[in-house]
Design a protein around this motif. Sequence first.
Motif, mmCIF file in Angstrom:
data_model
loop_
_atom_site.group_PDB
_atom_site.id
_atom_site.type_symbol
_atom_site.label_atom_id
_atom_site.label_comp_id
_atom_site.label_asym_id
_atom_site.label_seq_id
_atom_site.Cartn_x
_atom_site.Cartn_y
_atom_site.Cartn_z
ATOM 1 N N THR A 291 0.856 -1.186 0.000
ATOM 2 C CA THR A 291 0.000 0.000 0.000
ATOM 3 C C THR A 291 0.894 1.239 0.000
ATOM 4 N N GLU A 292 0.268 2.407 -0.096
ATOM 5 C CA GLU A 292 1.051 3.640 -0.064
ATOM 6 C C GLU A 292 1.787 3.785 1.267
ATOM 7 N N GLU A 293 1.288 3.133 2.306
ATOM 8 C CA GLU A 293 1.933 3.175 3.619
ATOM 9 C C GLU A 293 2.951 2.045 3.778
ATOM 10 N N ASN A 294 3.292 1.364 2.676
ATOM 11 C CA ASN A 294 4.237 0.235 2.665
ATOM 12 C C ASN A 294 3.768 -0.955 3.493
ATOM 13 N N VAL A 295 2.466 -1.171 3.518
ATOM 14 C CA VAL A 295 1.902 -2.332 4.196
ATOM 15 C C VAL A 295 1.681 -3.430 3.144
ATOM 16 N N PRO A 296 2.252 -4.629 3.365
ATOM 17 C CA PRO A 296 2.039 -5.701 2.389
ATOM 18 C C PRO A 296 0.592 -6.202 2.426
ATOM 19 N N LYS A 297 -0.001 -6.306 1.257
ATOM 20 C CA LYS A 297 -1.371 -6.814 1.134
ATOM 21 C C LYS A 297 -1.423 -7.745 -0.067
ATOM 22 N N SER A 298 -2.560 -8.432 -0.199
ATOM 23 C CA SER A 298 -2.749 -9.232 -1.404
ATOM 24 C C SER A 298 -4.202 -9.154 -1.833
ATOM 25 N N ARG A 299 -4.428 -9.369 -3.107
ATOM 26 C CA ARG A 299 -5.767 -9.406 -3.677
ATOM 27 C C ARG A 299 -5.864 -10.653 -4.524
ATOM 28 N N ILE A 300 -7.009 -11.287 -4.479
ATOM 29 C CA ILE A 300 -7.226 -12.468 -5.314
ATOM 30 C C ILE A 300 -8.006 -12.037 -6.548
ATOM 31 N N PHE A 301 -7.357 -12.207 -7.690
ATOM 32 C CA PHE A 301 -7.953 -11.846 -8.975
ATOM 33 C C PHE A 301 -8.523 -13.076 -9.664
ATOM 34 N N PHE A 302 -9.690 -12.924 -10.257
ATOM 35 C CA PHE A 302 -10.254 -13.949 -11.141
ATOM 36 C C PHE A 302 -10.106 -13.421 -12.554
ATOM 37 N N ILE A 303 -9.543 -14.225 -13.442
ATOM 38 C CA ILE A 303 -9.341 -13.796 -14.824
ATOM 39 C C ILE A 303 -10.096 -14.728 -15.755
ATOM 40 N N GLY A 304 -10.946 -14.138 -16.564
ATOM 41 C CA GLY A 304 -11.592 -14.875 -17.649
ATOM 42 C C GLY A 304 -10.736 -14.669 -18.885
ATOM 43 N N TRP A 305 -9.965 -15.674 -19.264
ATOM 44 C CA TRP A 305 -9.024 -15.584 -20.386
ATOM 45 C C TRP A 305 -9.729 -16.091 -21.646
ATOM 46 N N SER A 306 -9.946 -15.193 -22.593
ATOM 47 C CA SER A 306 -10.670 -15.543 -23.807
ATOM 48 C C SER A 306 -9.986 -14.870 -25.001
ATOM 49 N N PRO A 307 -8.857 -15.439 -25.462
ATOM 50 C CA PRO A 307 -8.112 -14.785 -26.541
ATOM 51 C C PRO A 307 -8.923 -14.706 -27.835
ATOM 52 N N ASP A 308 -8.654 -13.668 -28.613
ATOM 53 C CA ASP A 308 -9.367 -13.469 -29.887
ATOM 54 C C ASP A 308 -9.234 -14.668 -30.812
ATOM 55 N N THR A 309 -8.120 -15.381 -30.700
ATOM 56 C CA THR A 309 -7.852 -16.503 -31.601
ATOM 57 C C THR A 309 -8.537 -17.811 -31.166
ATOM 58 N N ALA A 310 -9.208 -17.803 -30.011
ATOM 59 C CA ALA A 310 -9.903 -19.014 -29.549
ATOM 60 C C ALA A 310 -11.124 -19.286 -30.430
ATOM 61 N N LYS A 311 -11.545 -20.541 -30.458
ATOM 62 C CA LYS A 311 -12.725 -20.917 -31.225
ATOM 63 C C LYS A 311 -13.970 -20.268 -30.618
ATOM 64 N N VAL A 312 -14.898 -19.880 -31.483
ATOM 65 C CA VAL A 312 -16.116 -19.211 -31.029
ATOM 66 C C VAL A 312 -16.881 -20.091 -30.044
ATOM 67 N N ARG A 313 -16.976 -21.384 -30.334
ATOM 68 C CA ARG A 313 -17.691 -22.301 -29.434
ATOM 69 C C ARG A 313 -17.067 -22.290 -28.039
ATOM 70 N N SER A 314 -15.750 -22.313 -27.989
ATOM 71 C CA SER A 314 -15.044 -22.299 -26.706
ATOM 72 C C SER A 314 -15.350 -21.003 -25.952
ATOM 73 N N LYS A 315 -15.303 -19.873 -26.642
ATOM 74 C CA LYS A 315 -15.595 -18.588 -26.002
ATOM 75 C C LYS A 315 -17.007 -18.581 -25.421
ATOM 76 N N MET A 316 -17.951 -19.143 -26.172
ATOM 77 C CA MET A 316 -19.336 -19.169 -25.709
ATOM 78 C C MET A 316 -19.489 -20.050 -24.470
ATOM 79 N N ILE A 317 -18.844 -21.212 -24.469
ATOM 80 C CA ILE A 317 -18.938 -22.118 -23.319
ATOM 81 C C ILE A 317 -18.329 -21.474 -22.079
ATOM 82 N N TYR A 318 -17.156 -20.875 -22.237
ATOM 83 C CA TYR A 318 -16.512 -20.230 -21.089
ATOM 84 C C TYR A 318 -17.335 -19.044 -20.593
ATOM 85 N N ALA A 319 -17.875 -18.262 -21.512
ATOM 86 C CA ALA A 319 -18.671 -17.094 -21.117
ATOM 87 C C ALA A 319 -19.939 -17.522 -20.375
#
Length: 140
Positions: free
Chosen positions: A76-104
């Motif tokens: 943090t700005e006060e130099n306190v160590p913290k962590s955040r848990i991120f969820f990422i939906g990875w859907s590259p443009d080159t993926a198959k349309v069917r795959s993108k739809m299933i993941y979405a």
Amino acid sequence: MANAASGMAVHDDCKLKFMELKAKRTHRFIVYKIEEKQKQVVVEKLGEPAQSYEEFTASLPADECRYAVYDFDFLTEENVPKSRIFFIGWSPDTAKVRSKMIYASSKDRFKRELDGIQVELQATDPTEMGLDVFKSREPG
């Protein structure tokens, strides 16, 4: 338990490994994959606590969709160590349309299984989930 919209079940290991990441911090990241034949989300890769962000992004395929969770450490700005848990939906443009739809269509149901996600990102290429993006996101 399957989702009526997508029919995807969530393997117990998905929740178990997420709880280990959240509570015990035994993983830096988790990459999840939908196994279409079994109609379920499974753990594809676990990142060791010492692995870097670059190793995480390298584990996401360039032309296939994935879900991922990343435990992001920062000061943090006060130099306190913290962590955040991120969820990422990875859907590259080159993926198959069917795959993108299933993941979405399965994403919200899957994400609800992982209690403790603080920030969600949707990314179609690595620049949309760069470290600068992580640093700029507030929990919520």
